[in-house]
Scaffold this motif. Structure first.
Motif, PDB file in Angstrom:
ATOM      1  N   LEU A  85       0.801  -1.232   0.370  1.00 49.93           N
ATOM      2  CA  LEU A  85       0.180   0.269   0.124  1.00 49.93           C
ATOM      3  C   LEU A  85       0.978   1.177   0.034  1.00 49.93           C
ATOM      4  CD1 LEU A  85      -3.270   0.923  -0.078  1.00 49.93           C
ATOM      5  CD2 LEU A  85      -2.323   0.407   2.194  1.00 49.93           C
ATOM      6  N   TYR A  86       1.862   1.442   1.019  1.00 51.35           N
ATOM      7  CA  TYR A  86       2.821   2.310   1.090  1.00 51.35           C
ATOM      8  C   TYR A  86       4.104   1.714   0.929  1.00 51.35           C
ATOM      9  CZ  TYR A  86      -1.015   4.502   2.430  1.00 51.35           C
ATOM     10  OH  TYR A  86      -2.335   5.006   2.895  1.00 51.35           O
ATOM     11  N   PRO A  87       4.783   1.825  -0.299  1.00 52.28           N
ATOM     12  CA  PRO A  87       5.550   1.296  -0.830  1.00 52.28           C
ATOM     13  C   PRO A  87       6.882   2.974  -0.797  1.00 52.28           C
ATOM     14  CG  PRO A  87       5.643   2.258  -2.870  1.00 52.28           C
ATOM     15  CD  PRO A  87       3.940   2.334  -1.676  1.00 52.28           C
ATOM     16  N   ALA A 143      15.434   4.764   6.414  1.00 49.17           N
ATOM     17  CA  ALA A 143      14.990   3.751   6.447  1.00 49.17           C
ATOM     18  C   ALA A 143      14.334   4.222   5.213  1.00 49.17           C
ATOM     19  CB  ALA A 143      15.258   3.051   7.351  1.00 49.17           C
ATOM     20  N   VAL A 144      12.821   5.043   5.864  1.00 47.42           N
ATOM     21  CA  VAL A 144      12.120   5.280   4.800  1.00 47.42           C
ATOM     22  C   VAL A 144      11.924   6.310   4.092  1.00 47.42           C
ATOM     23  CG1 VAL A 144       9.579   4.698   5.634  1.00 47.42           C
ATOM     24  CG2 VAL A 144      10.919   3.248   6.849  1.00 47.42           C
ATOM     25  N   ALA A 145      10.960   6.534   3.209  1.00 50.19           N
ATOM     26  CA  ALA A 145      11.107   8.058   2.601  1.00 50.19           C
ATOM     27  C   ALA A 145      10.560   8.366   3.207  1.00 50.19           C
ATOM     28  CB  ALA A 145      10.521   7.733   1.105  1.00 50.19           C
ATOM     29  N   ILE A 146      10.189  10.023   3.799  1.00 52.07           N
ATOM     30  CA  ILE A 146       8.997  10.480   4.241  1.00 52.07           C
ATOM     31  C   ILE A 146       7.725  10.696   3.435  1.00 52.07           C
ATOM     32  CG2 ILE A 146       8.069  12.859   5.531  1.00 52.07           C
ATOM     33  CD1 ILE A 146      11.447  12.135   6.445  1.00 52.07           C
ATOM     34  N   ASP A 147       6.732  10.237   3.423  1.00 46.12           N
ATOM     35  CA  ASP A 147       5.265  10.415   3.335  1.00 46.12           C
ATOM     36  C   ASP A 147       4.250  11.010   3.932  1.00 46.12           C
ATOM     37  OD1 ASP A 147       3.079  10.160   1.584  1.00 46.12           O
ATOM     38  OD2 ASP A 147       3.375   8.292   0.421  1.00 46.12           O
ATOM     39  N   ARG A 148       4.316  12.164   4.442  1.00 47.54           N
ATOM     40  CA  ARG A 148       3.410  12.897   5.035  1.00 47.54           C
ATOM     41  C   ARG A 148       1.767  12.543   5.024  1.00 47.54           C
ATOM     42  NH1 ARG A 148       6.436  14.516   8.227  1.00 47.54           N
ATOM     43  NH2 ARG A 148       8.199  15.961   8.350  1.00 47.54           N
ATOM     44  N   CYS A 199      -0.506  10.962   7.636  1.00 46.86           N
ATOM     45  CA  CYS A 199      -1.512  11.141   8.542  1.00 46.86           C
ATOM     46  C   CYS A 199      -3.021   9.680   8.072  1.00 46.86           C
ATOM     47  CB  CYS A 199      -2.052  11.821   8.051  1.00 46.86           C
ATOM     48  SG  CYS A 199      -3.602  12.541   8.114  1.00 46.86           S
ATOM     49  N   SER A 200      -2.968   8.819   6.771  1.00 48.84           N
ATOM     50  CA  SER A 200      -3.458   7.884   6.731  1.00 48.84           C
ATOM     51  C   SER A 200      -3.267   7.232   7.842  1.00 48.84           C
ATOM     52  CB  SER A 200      -3.070   7.661   5.881  1.00 48.84           C
ATOM     53  OG  SER A 200      -3.645   7.474   4.201  1.00 48.84           O
ATOM     54  N   TRP A 201      -2.305   6.198   7.940  1.00 51.22           N
ATOM     55  CA  TRP A 201      -1.920   5.174   9.577  1.00 51.22           C
ATOM     56  C   TRP A 201      -2.613   6.599  10.650  1.00 51.22           C
ATOM     57  CZ3 TRP A 201      -1.948   0.921   8.777  1.00 51.22           C
ATOM     58  CH2 TRP A 201      -1.646   0.210   7.962  1.00 51.22           C
ATOM     59  N   TYR A 202      -1.632   7.395  10.637  1.00 53.24           N
ATOM     60  CA  TYR A 202      -2.812   8.199  12.339  1.00 53.24           C
ATOM     61  C   TYR A 202      -4.110   7.926  12.251  1.00 53.24           C
ATOM     62  CZ  TYR A 202       2.024   9.066  14.060  1.00 53.24           C
ATOM     63  OH  TYR A 202       3.363   8.750  14.181  1.00 53.24           O
ATOM     64  N   LEU A 203      -4.893   7.803  10.220  1.00 51.09           N
ATOM     65  CA  LEU A 203      -6.030   8.528  10.863  1.00 51.09           C
ATOM     66  C   LEU A 203      -7.169   6.690  10.791  1.00 51.09           C
ATOM     67  CD1 LEU A 203      -7.181  10.260   8.043  1.00 51.09           C
ATOM     68  CD2 LEU A 203      -7.893  11.036   9.909  1.00 51.09           C
ATOM     69  N   VAL A 204      -5.812   5.976  11.054  1.00 46.09           N
ATOM     70  CA  VAL A 204      -6.296   4.081  11.066  1.00 46.09           C
ATOM     71  C   VAL A 204      -6.281   4.106  13.070  1.00 46.09           C
ATOM     72  CG1 VAL A 204      -5.478   1.979  10.726  1.00 46.09           C
ATOM     73  CG2 VAL A 204      -6.008   3.945   8.912  1.00 46.09           C
TER      74      VAL A 204
END
Length: 139
Positions: free
Chosen positions: A23-25, A73-78, A82-87
């Motif tokens: 879902l989030y590469p 290690a991970v590309a920043i994708d705000r 935000c989607s995961w914090y909403l989950v």
């Protein structure tokens, strides 16, 4: 025509299996001099699998890494963060810190970014918890 086919084939080869299926590469190649990067790459990959199964702590790890980069290690994708914090906030197990992280991550985003985050998280909430996203998302 040959140039087009060559460009198309090169483009197809540059998409990694992670990008095609997750879902989030977001993982990146670690640079020399980043001692914690490889550990966080492994941690993120494991957390992403568990997060997509509803694990609260794994969801927190994924959201955090997407907002901070976790030592490169991970590309920043705000938007993804935000989607995961909403989950997380819609999981039923959210803490005060989770709600604070949601506000800090999502509020600075544009309305279009917020809409994108809501759409992504809505799909995840339906998949994980079999219900709709709560409208009062505090963004």
């Amino acid at each position: 025509m040959l140039k087009f086919l060559l460009a198309l084939s090169v483009g197809a080869l540059s998409v990694s299996p992670v990008q095609a299926t997750d879902l989030y590469p977001a993982t990146q190649a670690c640079l020399p001099g980043k001692p914690h990067c490889e550990r966080w790459t492994d941690e993120f990959k494991s957390a992403l699998v568990l997060a997509q199964k509803g694990d609260h702590v794994a969801q927190q790890t994924v959201a955090f890494c997407l907002s901070s980069g976790c030592h490169g290690a991970v590309a920043i994708d705000r938007v993804a963060s935000c989607s995961w914090y909403l989950v997380i906030v819609n999981s039923g197990a959210a803490t005060v810190l989770d709600r604070s992280n949601l506000r800090n991550t999502c509020r600075p985003m544009t309305p279009a970014q917020k809409d994108e985050a809501r759409a992504s998280s809505g799909e995840l909430v339906r998949k994980l918890y079999n219900r709709a996203l709560t409208e009062g998302d505090q963004m």
